[in-house]
Design a protein around this motif. Structure first.
Motif, short mmCIF file in Angstrom:
data_model
loop_
_atom_site.label_atom_id
_atom_site.label_comp_id
_atom_site.label_asym_id
_atom_site.label_seq_id
_atom_site.Cartn_x
_atom_site.Cartn_y
_atom_site.Cartn_z
N ILE A 9 -8.20 2.30 -1.58
CA ILE A 9 -8.26 1.82 -0.20
C ILE A 9 -7.34 2.74 0.58
O ILE A 9 -6.17 2.90 0.24
CB ILE A 9 -7.78 0.36 -0.07
N ARG A 11 -5.80 3.77 4.15
CA ARG A 11 -5.58 3.44 5.57
C ARG A 11 -5.41 4.72 6.38
O ARG A 11 -5.22 5.79 5.83
CB ARG A 11 -4.35 2.54 5.67
N PHE A 12 -5.45 4.56 7.68
CA PHE A 12 -5.28 5.69 8.61
C PHE A 12 -6.21 6.85 8.27
O PHE A 12 -5.81 7.98 8.08
CB PHE A 12 -3.82 6.17 8.61
N ILE A 20 -9.27 4.82 14.33
CA ILE A 20 -8.44 4.74 13.12
C ILE A 20 -9.10 3.76 12.17
O ILE A 20 -9.42 2.64 12.55
CB ILE A 20 -7.01 4.28 13.50
N GLU A 114 -5.62 -6.20 2.59
CA GLU A 114 -5.14 -4.84 2.90
C GLU A 114 -5.78 -4.34 4.21
O GLU A 114 -5.09 -3.83 5.08
CB GLU A 114 -5.49 -3.90 1.73
N ARG A 117 -4.52 -5.46 7.66
CA ARG A 117 -3.16 -5.08 8.05
C ARG A 117 -3.15 -4.09 9.21
O ARG A 117 -2.18 -3.98 9.94
CB ARG A 117 -2.41 -4.50 6.86
N ASP A 118 -4.23 -3.35 9.37
CA ASP A 118 -4.26 -2.37 10.47
C ASP A 118 -5.15 -2.81 11.63
O ASP A 118 -5.58 -1.99 12.43
CB ASP A 118 -4.72 -1.00 9.94
N PHE A 121 -4.47 -1.45 15.04
CA PHE A 121 -4.84 -0.05 15.27
C PHE A 121 -6.35 0.11 15.44
O PHE A 121 -6.80 0.96 16.20
CB PHE A 121 -4.32 0.83 14.12
N LYS B 678 1.05 4.94 1.78
CA LYS B 678 -0.10 4.33 2.43
C LYS B 678 -0.33 4.82 3.84
O LYS B 678 -1.09 4.21 4.59
CB LYS B 678 0.05 2.81 2.41
N PRO B 680 0.62 6.48 7.82
CA PRO B 680 1.45 6.18 8.99
C PRO B 680 1.31 4.76 9.53
O PRO B 680 2.27 4.22 10.06
CB PRO B 680 1.01 7.19 10.04
N THR B 681 0.13 4.16 9.42
CA THR B 681 0.04 2.80 9.96
C THR B 681 0.85 1.83 9.11
O THR B 681 1.49 0.92 9.63
CB THR B 681 -1.43 2.32 10.05
N ALA B 682 0.84 2.05 7.80
CA ALA B 682 1.63 1.19 6.92
C ALA B 682 3.12 1.36 7.20
O ALA B 682 3.89 0.40 7.19
CB ALA B 682 1.33 1.50 5.45
N ALA B 684 4.42 2.21 10.09
CA ALA B 684 4.70 1.51 11.36
C ALA B 684 4.84 0.01 11.13
O ALA B 684 5.72 -0.64 11.68
CB ALA B 684 3.59 1.80 12.38
N LYS B 685 3.97 -0.53 10.26
CA LYS B 685 4.05 -1.96 9.98
C LYS B 685 5.38 -2.30 9.30
O LYS B 685 6.01 -3.30 9.61
CB LYS B 685 2.88 -2.41 9.10
N PHE B 705 2.81 14.65 10.00
CA PHE B 705 1.35 14.62 10.02
C PHE B 705 0.82 15.96 9.56
O PHE B 705 1.32 17.00 9.94
CB PHE B 705 0.83 14.33 11.42
#
Lengths: 303, 787
Positions: A9, A11-12, A20, A114, A117-118, A121, B678, B680-682, B684-685, B705
């Motif tokens: 999985i 993210r981003f 995103i 999971e 969580r975003d 975004f 995980k 950049p969003t993770a 930030a969280k 980045f």
């Protein structure tokens, strides 16, 4: 609750659909592409990876294996794949994570623990969930359940698919898909079969159905040296897209980034040998691309 | 004024000018200080500043549009014997050869330094600090768990001059205000306080007059040069410079050009007066807006304004500092925290980003130098054009723009300044201060939080040297619960913060009594109104913020012990402590377990994020028990320049799997190297789960980045969405690095520290360090290709 086997999985993710996104990679694929860069995605079941570079030679795994499939060699741990059942017991004491089981049974809820969580975004960027694989539709019920859930959560959905399945399977997921990233590897059925194990009949039929029904489709073409990197083949794919009224074709240049995964699975990466080329000549590819007649079609390189 | 000149001046700055020591100020100050020694200290310092401004060599360099230098030559850097002379005498032979921040120093200069500096024995800040530091404190400071180097070498700095008021009023109006105050004082009987205030106002008047005269010197010089100038364009430029310097800083600025030159004189003289670090420039997109608009109305084009700004930025880079060898390791690079802040809300809570905000960013895109540092405030309503321009700068690899979540920063300041919280600017790294009203004492020392945990695990004994450095908090080999460890950790942190606060008091005492700052007082609101000098607490807002270093490394280490020793019982306290003492030699499986089998900060894992938040509170709460001598609070700041490296060097292995002497986590709250897996969003969280608002001086996050983030058609929108999300999550601060080949090369050499670096190619993903060398080579070449 639907369950399925997920091998990653991520993210981003920015290049597989709008905004995103989180990509959920499902195991299993009906094709056997010789150049496949995700060899662990082919089988539906979890598989054992061994990353030799990470191994600290503690050998704790050897005692853990109920099949006695592991032994020590000059190349670190050697796994007798004929004995290994991919049970993953050896990974429990492999703190260095040299031995890892790729693929895990997960419920839709677990995946969404999971994915959600975003959510912030996704909503700010117009992003959401992308299913990838393997071939996500190789786990049709699970894929459908994930996409459906994503729509319930108000997310944008996309699927990366090779398209080799029945029209019924496609129609089962279709209500929950906002965008198709649809692989077209070759227009010639025989050559398709020789390099991927299957002909392209179902693929082209499904693509036509999506086009007829005005779905949001981007045709993706992995540009593979010695298979489809000639101007004639690429032109035939472009022509097909134009004929179907599809607005965009993305070329994905060949790479060999997956080779170390073959080693980690105890397999050999053979395509480089078969094609006699280790990399795509990007200059040549760009020249070829320049020769294509593309009408109004939007062409890009990369995702 | 020509566009080409900007590039030429920029090239010249790097190629022609060499960072070098300039001894002129030392000579002037050494003579002047002792000549004026009978005066009250505040007046003495004003007279010394006057002497410097009268006597120092001034020059107008070819092509430049803004004038005023710190020393002779564009990169000549003055020294400040009043703050410290010993380290200069001891280390001047190293200035040219040391590893970082080298300065050319000639033999002739060394002779001058030897002669002048010998006279300062007993009169400098370092001697005076030394004289009143008690032995037990001295002993603790020697251990290096806490430090405060930069408040010994210069004036406090860490402030934001009130450019708005100065530019609007001009110094002549400040002089009038001081004269009125003096005449009020003279109507009353002169009590002790009256004596102090009289000296203070006289000092302010002397200072303002000296600065006006300094500007007049430049006006004269420009006129003189114009007479001889053959090139008509340059002649016009010089006459323009003369006219500007004739008007400001005596009078209010009328034009954008005058406002910028005024700002420059203020910044420059702050430096000449006290050499303070992190003197920021406030919110120029707000302060300068009336002058910008007036000039546009008068016929200045936007292009001219942009060009003027570029010349101004070039000038900003001429501020530089020589630090001691030790301090240089903790604060490397010539940035010096001269920061501008753009965007954000006004007092009514409305976003006040404007065209000048964009222009100030565009100028940086053109100039691309270290100074000024740039902070941007992201609000719910930040215009997309503003975020896009930020993206353009970051994509270009300028790697400079710092992004602040505006709401959380305003919230964090409300306890200090309920009515003025919106009017903050950033100084130094991440410290928000109310513009023109704050004496912040940012970065007044640093505490190594990871070392505190090491001491907690070992009854206060250093694992590297065996020395008893901290409190005896007991042998934790027999700890029965995780609470025992927390308790010991809290005690160690409090113990060292108590000592750091004590040391800061000593430094404050010296600054107040021996090194008052008339110009700082002029540029800070309330000082003149109240007749109280800056160091004595004259500013409206007073704080002190020693930095916490290694909070995340400590948090991850605590969680690894909690998870693997107390929850899952996979290992034991004696095993862990023994392994740490042995730097994991022969214990690699245990190290791998600590690394990989307990969650780490930066992965959106609640357990890890909560543990780091616990460390944050231990540190902030310990600070909260102290007040400074100016009546202000001790507040937290989780940022640090390069100190995580030297602090790491004196810290034994930690239970997060980090090896002895390796760096602690960087930034302030950046995940430990390679532990963020995980994306950049993770991160930030995770950051959003820390109580950012409780750390008033900011939490700094570094993010890298891969340039591929900016590939593809919608990449900008994705990036700006990410920035908006970051701010919406109430994350305090983030700075971005678009990864370069150099970093990828380092990742190849040292893969363990770069594990989280994801290379995203369409349809395929990999951790860079998992790839084979030849494929890494391929990626590196592709990256170049993409750029």
């Amino acid at each position: 609750m639907e369950e399925g086997t997920v091998f990653d999985i991520q993210r981003f993710s920015l290049h597989d659909g709008t905004g995103i996104r989180t990509i959920v990679f499902l195991k299993g694929c009906s094709l056997e592409c010789m150049w496949c860069s995700n060899p662990e995605s082919k089988s539906l079941d979890p598989q054992l990876f061994y990353w030799q570079k990470k191994c600290i030679a503690c050998k704790a795994c050897m005692d853990q294996c109920p099949q006695r499939a592991l032994s020590w060699s000059e190349q670190g741990i050697a796994c007798d794949r004929s004995l290994c059942t991919n049970c993953g017991d050896c990974c429990k004491t492999c703190y260095a994570e040299a031995l890892v089981l790729r693929g895990r049974r997960m419920s839709v809820d677990e995946v969404f623990d999971e994915v959600l969580r975003d959510q912030l975004f996704y909503s700010l960027s117009g992003g959401g969930l992308t299913l990838s694989g393997g071939e996500p539709v190789a786990q049709p019920g699970f894929a459908r359940a994930l996409l459906q859930r994503a729509k319930q959560e108000g997310m944008n959905t996309a699927i990366e698919t090779a398209g080799n399945y029945s029209l019924e399977s496609l129609q089962a997921i279709d209500p929950f898909v906002d965008m198709y990233l649809f692989d077209v590897k070759h227009t010639d059925a025989e050559k398709h079969k020789r390099f991927t194990g299957k002909d392209n009949g179902l693929i082209l039929k499904n693509l036509a159905w999506l086009a007829d029904n005005k779905r949001n489709v981007i045709v993706r073409v992995p540009v593979i040296p010695g298979f489809n990197d000639d101007v004639g083949t690429l032109q035939s794919i472009v022509d097909l897209a134009i004929q179907l009224g599809i607005g965009q074709v993305s070329f994905l240049p060949y790479h060999e980034f997956g080779r170390n995964k073959y080693a980690a699975l105890g397999q050999e990466y053979a395509y480089g040998k078969i094609s006699g080329r280790v990399s795509l000549d990007l200059d040549a590819f760009n020249r070829t691309k320049g020769l294509l007649r593309t009408a109004d079609l939007h062409i890009n390189v990369g995702g | 004024m020509k566009k080409e000149s900007v590039k030429l001046l920029r090239d010249e700055f790097f190629q022609k000018w060499v960072r070098s020591v300039d001894t002129e100020r030392v000579e002037i100050v050494t003579e002047s200080f002792f000549r004026h020694i009978g005066n009250p200290p505040v007046k003495q310092r004003a007279l010394v500043l006057k002497d410097i401004l009268e006597k120092m060599t001034i020059k107008i360099y070819d092509k430049e549009m803004f004038v005023g230098n710190q020393g002779r030559g564009k990169r000549g850097v003055p020294l400040f014997p009043e703050y410290g002379y010993k380290w200069i005498l001891e280390q001047m032979d190293d200035f040219e050869t040391r590893i970082g921040d080298k300065f050319k120093t000639t033999e002739e200069q060394k002779t001058i330094l030897r002669n002048c500096l010998a006279k300062w024995v007993g009169y400098s800040m370092d001697d005076r600090t030394e004289a009143i530091t008690p032995d037990p404190l001295r002993e603790v400071l020697r251990f290096g768990v806490v430090k405060n180097e930069n408040y010994k070498m210069s004036a406090p700095g860490h402030m934001s001059p009130d450019h708005e008021r100065l530019i609007r009023r001009g110094l002549s109006s400040i002089i009038s205000e001081c004269r009125e105050k003096l005449s009020e004082l003279q109507q009353n009987e002169l009590k002790y306080e009256g004596i102090e205030k009289t000296a203070f106002y006289e000092a302010c008047i002397i200072t303002c007059e000296a600065i006006i005269a300094f500007s007049e010197r430049y006006a004269d010089l420009a006129e003189h040069m114009a007479q001889a100038e053959k090139n008509t364009d340059r002649k016009a430029d010089l006459l323009k410079i003369a006219a500007v310097c004739r008007n400001i800083p005596r009078n209010p600025a009328k034009t954008y050009h005058e406002a910028l030159q005024f700002m420059w004189f203020t910044q420059l003289i702050m430096q000449i007066e006290g050499n303070g670090l992190a003197i920021c420039m406030g919110r120029p997109d707000q302060t300068l807006l009336p002058y910008y608009e007036a000039s546009l109305k008068d016929g200045m084009s936007r292009e001219e304004a942009l060009l003027l700004t570029e010349f101004f930025y070039l000038k900003c880079n001429e501020i530089d500092k020589v630090y001691s060898n030790d301090a240089t390791r903790f604060m490397q690079g010539p940035s010096h925290g001269q920061c501008i802040t753009l965007g954000g809300v006004d007092a009514d809570g409305n976003d006040c980003t404007n065209d000048l905000s964009l222009l100030l960013l565009e100028a940086d895109y053109e100039v691309r130098m270290v100074q000024p540092d740039i902070a941007v405030r992201i609000t719910k309503n930040s215009p997309e054009a503003f975020l896009n321009e930020i993206g353009v700068c970051i994509k270009a690899g300028i790697n400079k723009v710092k992004v602040f979540g505006d709401e959380v920063v305003v919230d964090s300041l409300k306890p200090l300044a309920p009515d003025e919280a919106a009017n903050y600017s950033i100084l130094g790294c991440s410290e928000p201060v109310i513009c023109g009203r704050t004496n912040s004492w940012g970065n007044c020392g640093q505490i190594n939080l990871t070392k505190c945990l090491e001491l907690a695990l070992n009854d206060g004994k250093c694992m590297l040297t065996g020395k008893q450095m901290g409190l005896h908090t007991g042998d934790l080999r027999n700890a029965v619960s995780f609470e025992d460890l927390k308790d010991a950790f809290e005690k160690q942190v409090n113990y060292f913060i108590n000592h750091l606060a004590e040391y800061d008091s000593i430094l404050e005492y010296c600054h107040k009594n021996y090194y008052p700052l008339p110009f700082y007082s002029i540029v800070t609101q309330d000082c003149i109104k109240a007749g109280v000098e800056f160091n004595a607490g004259g500013a409206r807002y007073n704080t002190s913020s020693p930095l916490g270093v290694g909070a995340i490394t400590a948090g991850d280490s605590l969680l690894a012990i909690k998870t693997l020793v107390f929850d899952e019982k996979k290992t034991t306290m004696p095993q862990v402590i023994e392994a740490l003492e042995a730097d994991f030699v022969g214990q690699e499986p245990l190290r791998q377990m600590l690394l990989n089998r307990a969650p780490k900060f930066g992965n959106d894992s609640d357990a890890a994020d909560e543990m780091s938040n616990y460390v944050l509170h231990v540190y902030v709460d310990a600070l909260g028990k102290h007040k400074n001598n100016r009546g202000g609070a001790f507040i937290g700041g989780l940022y640090y320049v390069t100190s995580y490296i030297p602090f790491g060097k004196t810290t034994a292995a930690s239970a997060d799997g980090r090896k002895s002497t390796m760096p602690l986590n960087d930034g302030g709250i950046s995940p430990s190297h390679g532990m963020d897996k995980k994306g950049p969003t993770a991160i930030a969280k995770s950051v959003s789960k820390l109580d950012n608002a409780d750390v008033m001086h900011g939490c700094v996050l570094n993010q890298r980045f891969h340039p591929s983030v900016f590939n593809g058609e919608n990449s900008f929108q994705n990036f700006t969405s990410y920035l908006r999300g970051f701010a919406r999550l109430d994350c305090f601060e983030c700075q971005y690095n678009v990864v370069t080949t150099e970093t990828l090369r380092k990742a190849q050499k040292n893969p363990e520290s770069y594990r989280g670096l994801v290379v995203r190619v369409a349809g395929y993903s990999a951790y860079f360090t998992d790839l084979e060398p030849e494929i890494q080579e391929d990626i590196i070449s592709r990256t170049e290709h993409l750029r």
